[in-house]
Scaffold this motif. Structure first.
Motif, PDB file in Angstrom:
ATOM      1  N   GLU A  42      -8.764  23.828   8.647  1.00  0.00           N
ATOM      2  CA  GLU A  42      -9.777  23.229   9.512  1.00  0.00           C
ATOM      3  C   GLU A  42     -10.830  24.297   9.769  1.00  0.00           C
ATOM      4  O   GLU A  42     -10.504  25.458  10.045  1.00  0.00           O
ATOM      5  CB  GLU A  42      -9.156  22.776  10.838  1.00  0.00           C
ATOM      6  N   ILE A  43     -12.094  23.883   9.668  1.00  0.00           N
ATOM      7  CA  ILE A  43     -13.204  24.814   9.877  1.00  0.00           C
ATOM      8  C   ILE A  43     -14.200  24.243  10.876  1.00  0.00           C
ATOM      9  O   ILE A  43     -14.232  23.035  11.118  1.00  0.00           O
ATOM     10  CB  ILE A  43     -13.945  25.129   8.561  1.00  0.00           C
ATOM     11  N   ALA A  44     -15.006  25.131  11.433  1.00  0.00           N
ATOM     12  CA  ALA A  44     -16.189  24.756  12.197  1.00  0.00           C
ATOM     13  C   ALA A  44     -17.376  25.213  11.362  1.00  0.00           C
ATOM     14  O   ALA A  44     -17.419  26.362  10.909  1.00  0.00           O
ATOM     15  CB  ALA A  44     -16.199  25.436  13.554  1.00  0.00           C
ATOM     16  N   VAL A  45     -18.305  24.315  11.117  1.00  0.00           N
ATOM     17  CA  VAL A  45     -19.453  24.611  10.267  1.00  0.00           C
ATOM     18  C   VAL A  45     -20.580  25.193  11.114  1.00  0.00           C
ATOM     19  O   VAL A  45     -20.908  24.668  12.173  1.00  0.00           O
ATOM     20  CB  VAL A  45     -19.923  23.349   9.527  1.00  0.00           C
ATOM     21  N   GLY A  46     -21.143  26.289  10.620  1.00  0.00           N
ATOM     22  CA  GLY A  46     -22.225  26.969  11.316  1.00  0.00           C
ATOM     23  C   GLY A  46     -23.563  26.793  10.620  1.00  0.00           C
ATOM     24  O   GLY A  46     -23.820  25.769   9.976  1.00  0.00           O
ATOM     25  N   ASP A  47     -24.373  27.811  10.697  1.00  0.00           N
ATOM     26  CA  ASP A  47     -25.730  27.789  10.160  1.00  0.00           C
ATOM     27  C   ASP A  47     -25.745  27.876   8.634  1.00  0.00           C
ATOM     28  O   ASP A  47     -24.829  28.440   8.030  1.00  0.00           O
ATOM     29  CB  ASP A  47     -26.524  28.976  10.710  1.00  0.00           C
ATOM     30  N   PRO A  48     -26.831  27.373   8.033  1.00  0.00           N
ATOM     31  CA  PRO A  48     -27.007  27.557   6.594  1.00  0.00           C
ATOM     32  C   PRO A  48     -27.096  29.049   6.266  1.00  0.00           C
ATOM     33  O   PRO A  48     -27.530  29.858   7.092  1.00  0.00           O
ATOM     34  CB  PRO A  48     -28.342  26.869   6.286  1.00  0.00           C
ATOM     35  N   VAL A  49     -26.691  29.394   5.058  1.00  0.00           N
ATOM     36  CA  VAL A  49     -26.807  30.774   4.585  1.00  0.00           C
ATOM     37  C   VAL A  49     -27.379  30.755   3.175  1.00  0.00           C
ATOM     38  O   VAL A  49     -26.968  29.962   2.339  1.00  0.00           O
ATOM     39  CB  VAL A  49     -25.447  31.514   4.634  1.00  0.00           C
ATOM     40  N   GLY A  50     -28.366  31.618   2.943  1.00  0.00           N
ATOM     41  CA  GLY A  50     -28.977  31.716   1.624  1.00  0.00           C
ATOM     42  C   GLY A  50     -29.793  30.493   1.267  1.00  0.00           C
ATOM     43  O   GLY A  50     -29.906  29.549   2.043  1.00  0.00           O
ATOM     44  N   PRO A  51     -30.340  30.504   0.067  1.00  0.00           N
ATOM     45  CA  PRO A  51     -31.163  29.377  -0.381  1.00  0.00           C
ATOM     46  C   PRO A  51     -30.311  28.210  -0.877  1.00  0.00           C
ATOM     47  O   PRO A  51     -29.195  28.408  -1.354  1.00  0.00           O
ATOM     48  CB  PRO A  51     -31.952  29.973  -1.544  1.00  0.00           C
ATOM     49  N   GLU A  52     -30.839  26.999  -0.749  1.00  0.00           N
ATOM     50  CA  GLU A  52     -30.197  25.889  -1.467  1.00  0.00           C
ATOM     51  C   GLU A  52     -30.619  26.051  -2.918  1.00  0.00           C
ATOM     52  O   GLU A  52     -31.644  26.662  -3.217  1.00  0.00           O
ATOM     53  CB  GLU A  52     -30.589  24.533  -0.895  1.00  0.00           C
ATOM     54  N   TYR A  53     -29.802  25.546  -3.830  1.00  0.00           N
ATOM     55  CA  TYR A  53     -30.129  25.709  -5.242  1.00  0.00           C
ATOM     56  C   TYR A  53     -29.654  24.511  -6.051  1.00  0.00           C
ATOM     57  O   TYR A  53     -28.759  23.780  -5.636  1.00  0.00           O
ATOM     58  CB  TYR A  53     -29.539  27.008  -5.811  1.00  0.00           C
ATOM     59  N   VAL A  54     -30.283  24.335  -7.196  1.00  0.00           N
ATOM     60  CA  VAL A  54     -29.890  23.295  -8.143  1.00  0.00           C
ATOM     61  C   VAL A  54     -28.940  23.935  -9.143  1.00  0.00           C
ATOM     62  O   VAL A  54     -29.195  25.035  -9.642  1.00  0.00           O
ATOM     63  CB  VAL A  54     -31.120  22.699  -8.862  1.00  0.00           C
ATOM     64  N   SER A  55     -27.828  23.249  -9.411  1.00  0.00           N
ATOM     65  CA  SER A  55     -26.850  23.778 -10.360  1.00  0.00           C
ATOM     66  C   SER A  55     -27.497  23.931 -11.738  1.00  0.00           C
ATOM     67  O   SER A  55     -28.456  23.226 -12.062  1.00  0.00           O
ATOM     68  CB  SER A  55     -25.641  22.845 -10.442  1.00  0.00           C
ATOM     69  N   PRO A  56     -26.986  24.843 -12.551  1.00  0.00           N
ATOM     70  CA  PRO A  56     -27.565  25.068 -13.876  1.00  0.00           C
ATOM     71  C   PRO A  56     -27.653  23.802 -14.740  1.00  0.00           C
ATOM     72  O   PRO A  56     -28.559  23.687 -15.558  1.00  0.00           O
ATOM     73  CB  PRO A  56     -26.640  26.104 -14.505  1.00  0.00           C
TER      74      PRO A  56
END
Length: 146
Positions: free
Chosen positions: A68-82
């Motif tokens: 079980e996790i608690a989700v926090g802030d975004p990290v790094g850039p979003e990206y499109v898979s290769p």
């Protein structure tokens, strides 16, 4: 402002978690698909229709790692898979309950210390390298990157 080189509405949304504990983060080694077997990644998966990023990430970590996790802030850039099919967004996450295990789609999980050679000694998914760069920069004294 330039337009993105991809059409986000046509991409399958994927979420990933940088699960952090005691100055380390969790990586998981993939077992499938064949083209990605043996590569390391931040755990996560595809969002289901009508599911937001947070709910998807909580569900995926429960299914794939048994935690079980608690989700926090975004990290790094979003990206499109290769392969151009997936739009990946990565979030910080706190481990609330359970010990991560390779339950589904992985055969090993491991805690890594950012900014250390061991992180780059294993092969990572191409897109996750940008996230590793952020974590490495944060590990440098006096820095924190969004």
């Amino acid at each position: 402002m330039t337009e993105p080189q991809y059409a986000p509405e046509r991409l399958i949304p994927v979420v990933a978690a940088v699960i952090e504990r005691e100055g380390r983060f969790l990586g998981a080694r993939r077992t499938e698909p064949e083209a990605l077997r043996g590569l390391w990644e931040f755990p996560g998966g595809k969002t289901e229709p009508g599911e937001d990023d947070v709910a998807a990430l909580i569900r995926e970590c429960r299914e794939e790692l048994g935690v079980e996790i608690a989700v926090g802030d975004p990290v790094g850039p979003e990206y499109v898979s290769p392969n151009g099919r997936f739009l990946v967004r990565t979030y910080r996450a706190e481990l609330l309950d359970g010990e991560p295990a390779a339950i589904e789609n992985h055969d090993e999980v491991r805690w890594f210390a950012p900014g250390t050679p061991e992180v780059r000694d294993v092969p990572w998914l191409e897109g996750d390298l940008a996230i590793l760069d952020v974590l490495d920069a944060e590990a440098a004294p006096g820095t924190r990157v969004a």
